[in-house]
Enzyme design. Structure first.
Site, PDB file in Angstrom:
ATOM      1  N   ASP A   1       2.577  -4.673  -9.174  1.00  0.00           N
ATOM      2  CA  ASP A   1       2.343  -6.032  -9.651  1.00  0.00           C
ATOM      3  C   ASP A   1       2.715  -6.177 -11.122  1.00  0.00           C
ATOM      4  OD1 ASP A   1       1.295  -6.070  -7.161  1.00  0.00           O
ATOM      5  OD2 ASP A   1      -0.775  -6.433  -7.759  1.00  0.00           O
TER       6      ASP A   1
ATOM      7  N   GLY B   1      -7.156 -14.122  -5.867  1.00  0.00           N
ATOM      8  CA  GLY B   1      -7.623 -13.384  -4.689  1.00  0.00           C
ATOM      9  C   GLY B   1      -6.802 -13.670  -3.450  1.00  0.00           C
ATOM     10  N   ALA B   2      -5.552 -14.100  -3.633  1.00  0.00           N
ATOM     11  CA  ALA B   2      -4.726 -14.495  -2.490  1.00  0.00           C
ATOM     12  C   ALA B   2      -3.581 -13.525  -2.242  1.00  0.00           C
ATOM     13  CB  ALA B   2      -4.171 -15.899  -2.712  1.00  0.00           C
ATOM     14  N   GLY B   3      -3.574 -12.403  -2.942  1.00  0.00           N
ATOM     15  CA  GLY B   3      -2.513 -11.419  -2.732  1.00  0.00           C
ATOM     16  C   GLY B   3      -1.241 -11.760  -3.481  1.00  0.00           C
TER      17      GLY B   3
ATOM     18  N   GLU C   1      -6.395  -2.631 -16.051  1.00  0.00           N
ATOM     19  CA  GLU C   1      -6.992  -2.939 -14.736  1.00  0.00           C
ATOM     20  C   GLU C   1      -7.793  -1.743 -14.211  1.00  0.00           C
ATOM     21  OE1 GLU C   1      -4.695  -5.473 -12.336  1.00  0.00           O
ATOM     22  OE2 GLU C   1      -5.729  -4.953 -10.487  1.00  0.00           O
TER      23      GLU C   1
ATOM     24  N   HIS D   1       0.826  -1.219   0.000  1.00  0.00           N
ATOM     25  CA  HIS D   1       0.000   0.000   0.000  1.00  0.00           C
ATOM     26  C   HIS D   1       0.854   1.260   0.000  1.00  0.00           C
ATOM     27  CE1 HIS D   1      -4.048  -1.647   0.042  1.00  0.00           C
ATOM     28  NE2 HIS D   1      -3.540  -2.650   0.763  1.00  0.00           N
TER      29      HIS D   1
HETATM   30  C1  GLA Z   1      -2.562  -4.901  -4.928  1.00  0.00           C
HETATM   31  C2  GLA Z   1      -2.368  -3.836  -5.988  1.00  0.00           C
HETATM   32  C3  GLA Z   1      -0.948  -3.260  -5.943  1.00  0.00           C
HETATM   33  C4  GLA Z   1      -0.571  -2.833  -4.530  1.00  0.00           C
HETATM   34  C5  GLA Z   1      -0.888  -3.938  -3.519  1.00  0.00           C
HETATM   35  C6  GLA Z   1      -0.665  -3.490  -2.103  1.00  0.00           C
HETATM   36  O1  GLA Z   1      -1.766  -6.008  -5.194  1.00  0.00           O
HETATM   37  O2  GLA Z   1      -2.593  -4.366  -7.275  1.00  0.00           O
HETATM   38  O3  GLA Z   1      -0.834  -2.187  -6.836  1.00  0.00           O
HETATM   39  O4  GLA Z   1      -1.189  -1.623  -4.182  1.00  0.00           O
HETATM   40  O5  GLA Z   1      -2.232  -4.390  -3.638  1.00  0.00           O
HETATM   41  O6  GLA Z   1       0.677  -3.227  -1.901  1.00  0.00           O
END
Ligand code: GLA
Length: 340
Positions: free
Chosen positions: A164, A114-116, A152, A29
């Site tokens: 990302d 959806g798992a980060g 996106e 973030h």
């Molecule tokens: C998601 C978003 C990224 C980033 C992260 C948090 O993965 O796609 O751009 O903000 O959350 O670090």
């Protein structure tokens, strides 16, 4: 995977694109505030097979179609969210003047959704790579990342930062993923950071699934932009705010700003620790990052907190949530003692 035999033009007009997921070691973030982040590409990949469609329209299918499509938020006329990401990339390629023909597109992936771990960017970059291969064109990794981010934003409705897409577009899915990437999201420049040989990074999945489009992500991002606006700073300058400036903000914005300031400092310190083989220091920074995301940024969940605590109780150097939060994965750092 469903077969597109009924819509293929000619079997030779087929291309494949592949892209990694990513796990962020530290720096969450802060990318949309122009901060520093330290992601690494994952071994898990998304592969897209693409073929020219003879009937003049785009077709999408994936191994997720069927029982999983509901879990993936099929909210507009059966338009599952993963399809929006894929379609968005095709729209943006065409808007850029790249003559991508109507196509049938099929996806397989072992990047959990959806798992980060950036299943979205993996899908976007794999689609773009496959489509570009089909028309015999290339984009630089930087252009690929920016195009995917734009897709996106505009077509999936997620106001994500650049972390990302940048990490995934610069990774080579055919190579082992050893190094982390220190990315300056304001300058859009990066350098590779070698991880110490005795550091093991493990990713644990809480099983709790988020959808970044749910609104929590956009709300946090808005808080960060509001905090910067109140301090009359461009958002890229928020990480330089003083303690007095942070204290002058309303309570919630103050916590959000404090997270951005301290998280960027932690990424810098984490790189220093890695370069000096200071694994204990690196672990402590992961801990502090998790506390900040939990307490100041409100993006952790009890399940994720519990996994972090369990990893520490078992002797991990440090552990933290990774990615956008609201569930998803925990990244854990372990020291190898030479016997493993
Ligand atoms: C998601 C978003 C990224 C980033 C992260 C948090 O993965 O796609 O751009 O903000 O959350 O670090």
């Amino acid at each position: 995977m469903r077969v597109f035999g009924h819509v293929l033009a000619r079997p030779s007009e087929i291309a494949v694109g592949c892209a990694n997921g990513r796990v962020n070691l530290i720096g969450d973030h802060v990318d949309y505030a122009g901060g520093l982040v330290l992601p690494r590409a994952t071994r898990e990949t998304t592969t897209v097979a693409i073929a020219m469609a003879a009937d003049g329209s785009d077709h999408f299918t994936s191994e997720w179609v069927g029982e999983l499509v509901d879990a993936l938020e099929s909210d507009v006329a059966g338009d599952a969210s993963w399809e929006r990401y894929a379609r968005g990339v095709l729209i943006e390629l065409r808007a850029r003047g790249i003559m991508v023909p109507p196509m049938a597109l099929a996806v397989v992936s072992d990047v959990p959704v959806g798992a980060g771990l950036s299943s979205s960017a993996a899908l976007e970059i794999a689609v773009a790579r496959a489509a570009l291969a089909l028309v015999g064109m290339e984009l630089t990794p930087a252009d690929l990342a920016l195009l995917a981010q734009r897709a996106e934003h505009l077509h999936a409705g997620v106001p994500c930062g650049i972390m990302d897409q940048w990490c995934v577009a610069h990774a080579n899915p055919c190579a082992a993923q050893h190094d982390a990437m220190l990315l300056d999201c304001a300058q859009r420049t990066h350098e590779l950071i070698a991880l110490p040989m005795n550091l093991r990074i493990e990713v644990l999945d809480s099983g709790i699934r988020h959808a970044l489009r749910d609104g929590g992500y956009a709300a946090r991002r808005q808080d960060v932009f509001d905090a910067a606006a109140r301090l009359a700073r461009p958002v890229e300058e928020l990480a330089r705010a003083s303690d007095a400036e942070i204290a002058s903000l309303p309570a919630q914005l103050s916590r959000r700003a404090r997270h951005v300031v301290t998280e960027v400092a932690r990424v810098r310190a984490a790189v220093h620790a890695l370069r000096n083989n200071d694994l204990a220091g690196f672990g402590a920074l992961l801990q502090a990052s998790h506390a900040s995301l939990r307490d100041d940024f409100d993006v952790s969940t009890p399940e994720v907190d519990r996994i972090v605590e369990m990893a520490l109780a078992r002797g991990a150097l440090g552990a933290r949530m990774t990615g956008g939060g609201f569930g998803g994965c925990v990244v854990v750092a372990w020291k190898l003692d030479g016997r493993e």
